[in-house]
Write a protein that holds these residues in place. Structure first.
Motif, PDB file in Angstrom:
ATOM      1  N   ILE A 124       1.297  39.042  31.066  1.00 11.79           N
ATOM      2  CA  ILE A 124       0.308  38.441  30.173  1.00 11.79           C
ATOM      3  C   ILE A 124      -1.047  39.103  30.357  1.00 11.79           C
ATOM      4  N   LEU A 125      -1.461  39.281  31.615  1.00 11.93           N
ATOM      5  CA  LEU A 125      -2.768  39.874  31.877  1.00 11.93           C
ATOM      6  C   LEU A 125      -2.832  41.307  31.353  1.00 11.93           C
ATOM      7  N   ASN A 126      -1.728  42.025  31.407  1.00 12.31           N
ATOM      8  CA  ASN A 126      -1.714  43.389  30.873  1.00 12.31           C
ATOM      9  C   ASN A 126      -1.976  43.394  29.368  1.00 12.31           C
ATOM     10  N   VAL A 127      -1.380  42.457  28.644  1.00 17.18           N
ATOM     11  CA  VAL A 127      -1.626  42.354  27.201  1.00 17.18           C
ATOM     12  C   VAL A 127      -3.090  41.999  26.945  1.00 17.18           C
ATOM     13  N   ILE A 128      -3.613  41.067  27.721  1.00 16.25           N
ATOM     14  CA  ILE A 128      -5.018  40.663  27.571  1.00 16.25           C
ATOM     15  C   ILE A 128      -5.937  41.856  27.759  1.00 16.25           C
ATOM     16  N   GLU A 129      -5.725  42.600  28.829  1.00 20.72           N
ATOM     17  CA  GLU A 129      -6.613  43.724  29.155  1.00 20.72           C
ATOM     18  C   GLU A 129      -6.538  44.829  28.108  1.00 20.72           C
ATOM     19  N   THR A 130      -5.337  45.209  27.719  1.00 20.38           N
ATOM     20  CA  THR A 130      -5.213  46.295  26.740  1.00 20.38           C
ATOM     21  C   THR A 130      -5.759  45.871  25.373  1.00 20.38           C
ATOM     22  N   THR A 131      -5.564  44.599  25.028  1.00 21.34           N
ATOM     23  CA  THR A 131      -6.085  44.100  23.748  1.00 21.34           C
ATOM     24  C   THR A 131      -7.603  44.164  23.707  1.00 21.34           C
ATOM     25  N   LEU A 132      -8.256  43.647  24.744  1.00 21.29           N
ATOM     26  CA  LEU A 132      -9.715  43.593  24.736  1.00 21.29           C
ATOM     27  C   LEU A 132     -10.336  44.969  24.951  1.00 21.29           C
ATOM     28  N   ASP A 133      -9.689  45.822  25.711  1.00 19.52           N
ATOM     29  CA  ASP A 133     -10.193  47.194  25.827  1.00 19.52           C
ATOM     30  C   ASP A 133     -10.162  47.882  24.461  1.00 19.52           C
ATOM     31  N   GLY A 134      -9.101  47.612  23.698  1.00 19.53           N
ATOM     32  CA  GLY A 134      -8.980  48.217  22.379  1.00 19.53           C
ATOM     33  C   GLY A 134      -9.959  47.657  21.362  1.00 19.53           C
ATOM     34  N   LEU A 135     -10.383  46.401  21.568  1.00 18.45           N
ATOM     35  CA  LEU A 135     -11.316  45.749  20.633  1.00 18.45           C
ATOM     36  C   LEU A 135     -12.771  45.844  21.079  1.00 18.45           C
ATOM     37  N   SER A 136     -13.026  46.508  22.197  1.00 13.17           N
ATOM     38  CA  SER A 136     -14.369  46.527  22.769  1.00 13.17           C
ATOM     39  C   SER A 136     -15.429  46.997  21.781  1.00 13.17           C
ATOM     40  N   GLY A 137     -15.141  48.052  21.056  1.00 15.17           N
ATOM     41  CA  GLY A 137     -16.110  48.586  20.098  1.00 15.17           C
ATOM     42  C   GLY A 137     -16.451  47.591  19.001  1.00 15.17           C
ATOM     43  N   GLU A 138     -15.432  46.937  18.458  1.00 14.68           N
ATOM     44  CA  GLU A 138     -15.668  45.935  17.412  1.00 14.68           C
ATOM     45  C   GLU A 138     -16.464  44.749  17.940  1.00 14.68           C
ATOM     46  N   LEU A 139     -16.121  44.324  19.141  1.00 15.08           N
ATOM     47  CA  LEU A 139     -16.804  43.180  19.731  1.00 15.08           C
ATOM     48  C   LEU A 139     -18.268  43.511  20.040  1.00 15.08           C
ATOM     49  N   ARG A 140     -18.515  44.736  20.504  1.00 16.89           N
ATOM     50  CA  ARG A 140     -19.903  45.127  20.789  1.00 16.89           C
ATOM     51  C   ARG A 140     -20.723  45.185  19.496  1.00 16.89           C
ATOM     52  N   ALA A 141     -20.132  45.701  18.442  1.00 16.09           N
ATOM     53  CA  ALA A 141     -20.834  45.749  17.159  1.00 16.09           C
ATOM     54  C   ALA A 141     -21.174  44.338  16.678  1.00 16.09           C
ATOM     55  N   LEU A 142     -20.255  43.405  16.859  1.00 19.61           N
ATOM     56  CA  LEU A 142     -20.499  42.013  16.477  1.00 19.61           C
ATOM     57  C   LEU A 142     -21.620  41.408  17.330  1.00 19.61           C
ATOM     58  N   SER A 143     -21.595  41.670  18.621  1.00 15.69           N
ATOM     59  CA  SER A 143     -22.619  41.161  19.528  1.00 15.69           C
ATOM     60  C   SER A 143     -24.007  41.656  19.144  1.00 15.69           C
ATOM     61  N   LEU A 144     -24.114  42.950  18.865  1.00 18.65           N
ATOM     62  CA  LEU A 144     -25.410  43.516  18.504  1.00 18.65           C
ATOM     63  C   LEU A 144     -25.889  43.001  17.151  1.00 18.65           C
ATOM     64  N   ASP A 145     -24.949  42.781  16.246  1.00 20.82           N
ATOM     65  CA  ASP A 145     -25.303  42.234  14.936  1.00 20.82           C
ATOM     66  C   ASP A 145     -25.915  40.843  15.091  1.00 20.82           C
ATOM     67  N   ILE A 146     -25.290  40.018  15.913  1.00 18.73           N
ATOM     68  CA  ILE A 146     -25.820  38.675  16.166  1.00 18.73           C
ATOM     69  C   ILE A 146     -27.173  38.762  16.883  1.00 18.73           C
ATOM     70  N   HIS A 147     -27.256  39.666  17.852  1.00 17.06           N
ATOM     71  CA  HIS A 147     -28.501  39.833  18.612  1.00 17.06           C
ATOM     72  C   HIS A 147     -29.650  40.255  17.698  1.00 17.06           C
TER      73      HIS A 147
END
Length: 421
Positions: free
Chosen positions: A28-51
């Motif tokens: 389970i943790l492996n899926v979590i880690e690979t998923t969020l590593d793959g989405l990091s760019g999208e999540l950072r863009a969302l964070s900066l947009d909100i900021h």
């Protein structure tokens, strides 16, 4: 203590030594880690947009639209304007039955200093936990439901309490979220926070010409000043873990008129709700004494009460196990220990977990400063946010997959209820 705080110039690649041992369900943790590593760019863009688009409590329309569009894009069922105008909920269900994991995303900023409490990071962390849980449920065929709740007005509006009273938390088995703060490098904190009470004080006196006949007046501003000084003296006799702070408000004041009306806004905090209530009684005596001394009338209104965070021990122990074996350090001295949050009320009502996570900050640049506003948009802070999100997702997935663990969580919650009675 300041020499242990993570600073922007520190090498973020230096990490604490990890403990040996296996975590629960490495698959389970492996899926979590690979998923969020793959989405990091999208999540950072969302964070900066909100900021870049800070909004005050109950005005989070831009954030509402940005988050709901993002969750729809990732195939969640989204309800906009959920129970409150700027609240929202995004859900994902896999299979039949199963347990229900709740997650919170905060959105609001502060007057004048924007996202100086890092709610852009808190917001994307909730999104990250929900997306990671969805990926694990899909790939490993795990039944259950994820409920991501977008909560307005943490900064003084008690948005979560309003949503709870409207039923937004009813189906959740547990609720998870996190909060950035200064602290040691790569550390995650399981400290709590302070209980808080808002108190409004109004003094009513009588106007008079300040030069011609001041004896005809009762000075409401004098009453407020005296109350302020009374509280300042009281601080000598209260515990160092307690906090009392307030401001003056007035209207149509002029130096040649004895003010007949003054308002004060106060906050009283303490490590537990019962301690806060005891200190609040002493503070109210300060207000009443000022009215007596100045001949004014006083009206004291007790507003919203925020409980301290009651970190669920079973959830916290599981988070600590994952963090110590995979990511970094656990501490109990940092986080938002001396601040307050409406999530404390949620932890009084259901099993919850609200870890702090350290991000690099400049000296005197902690929460609610312009320095923290800048810290909340750094790339290293984003990476730290993803780490705590991975750990929280792992805890959430154990809730969904381990019936005995969930029962332990519930038993721990009931035991804690007895401790605070």
């Amino acid at each position: 203590m300041s020499d242990v705080v993570w600073r922007p110039e520190d090498d973020s690649k230096i990490r604490p030594p990890l403990q040996e041992g296996q975590v629960y369900r490495p698959d389970i943790l492996n899926v979590i880690e690979t998923t969020l590593d793959g989405l990091s760019g999208e999540l950072r863009a969302l964070s900066l947009d909100i900021h870049d688009h800070p909004e005050l409590k109950f005005e989070e329309k831009y954030a509402h639209d940005a988050y709901t569009a993002f969750m729809e894009k990732h195939d969640f069922t989204v309800t906009k304007n959920y129970l409150l105008e700027t609240a929202w909920v995004a859900t994902y269900t896999h299979g039949q039955g199963g347990r229900i994991l709740g997650v919170n995303s905060e959105m609001d900023a502060l007057p004048g200093i924007g996202h100086a409490c890092g709610h852009n990071l808190i917001g994307i962390s909730g999104v990250a936990v929900a997306l990671a849980a969805k990926a694990a449920m899909e790939r490993l065929n795990i039944d259950g439901k994820v409920v991501l709740l977008g909560t307005p007005a943490e900064e003084g509006g008690f948005g979560k309490v309003i949503l709870y009273e409207k039923g937004a938390y009813d189906e959740m088995d547990v609720c998870l979220m996190c909060h950035p703060a200064p602290g040691p490098r790569h550390s995650i904190s399981l400290s709590g926070c302070l209980a808080i009470s808002r108190v409004t004080v109004e003094y009513h006196g009588h106007t008079a010409h300040a030069g011609l006949s001041p004896w005809e007046g009762q000075n409401a501003l004098d009453a407020a000043v005296l109350a302020y000084n009374n509280v300042s003296l009281l601080r000598q006799q209260i515990k160092p873990t307690h906090r009392v702070h307030g401001i003056f408000e007035g209207k149509d004041w002029a130096p040649n008129i004895i003010p007949d009306h003054a308002i004060m806004q106060w906050l009283v905090r303490a490590p537990t709700t019962s301690e806060m209530e005891d200190t609040r009684k002493r503070v109210i005596s300060c207000f009443e004494a000022a009215a007596l001394a100045t001949g004014c009338k006083v009206q004291v209104t007790i507003g919203s009460v925020g409980n301290e965070i009651r970190q669920n021990k079973a959830l916290g122990d599981e988070l600590a196990d994952v963090v110590l074996k995979r990511y970094g350090a656990i501490d109990y001295d940092w986080g938002i220990k001396s601040a307050s949050t409406d999530f404390g009320n949620i932890t009084y009502l259901m099993p919850g977990l609200h870890p702090g996570f350290s991000i690099p900050t400049i000296p005197d640049g902690g929460n609610h400063t312009t320095g923290f506003t800048e810290a909340a948009r750094s790339e290293v802070s984003h990476d730290a946010c993803l780490v705590v999100s991975k750990a929280l997702a792992a805890v959430g997935m154990r809730v969904l997959t381990d019936e005995a663990f969930l029962q332990k969580v519930k038993d721990t919650f009931e035991e804690d209820k007895k401790l605070r009675m």
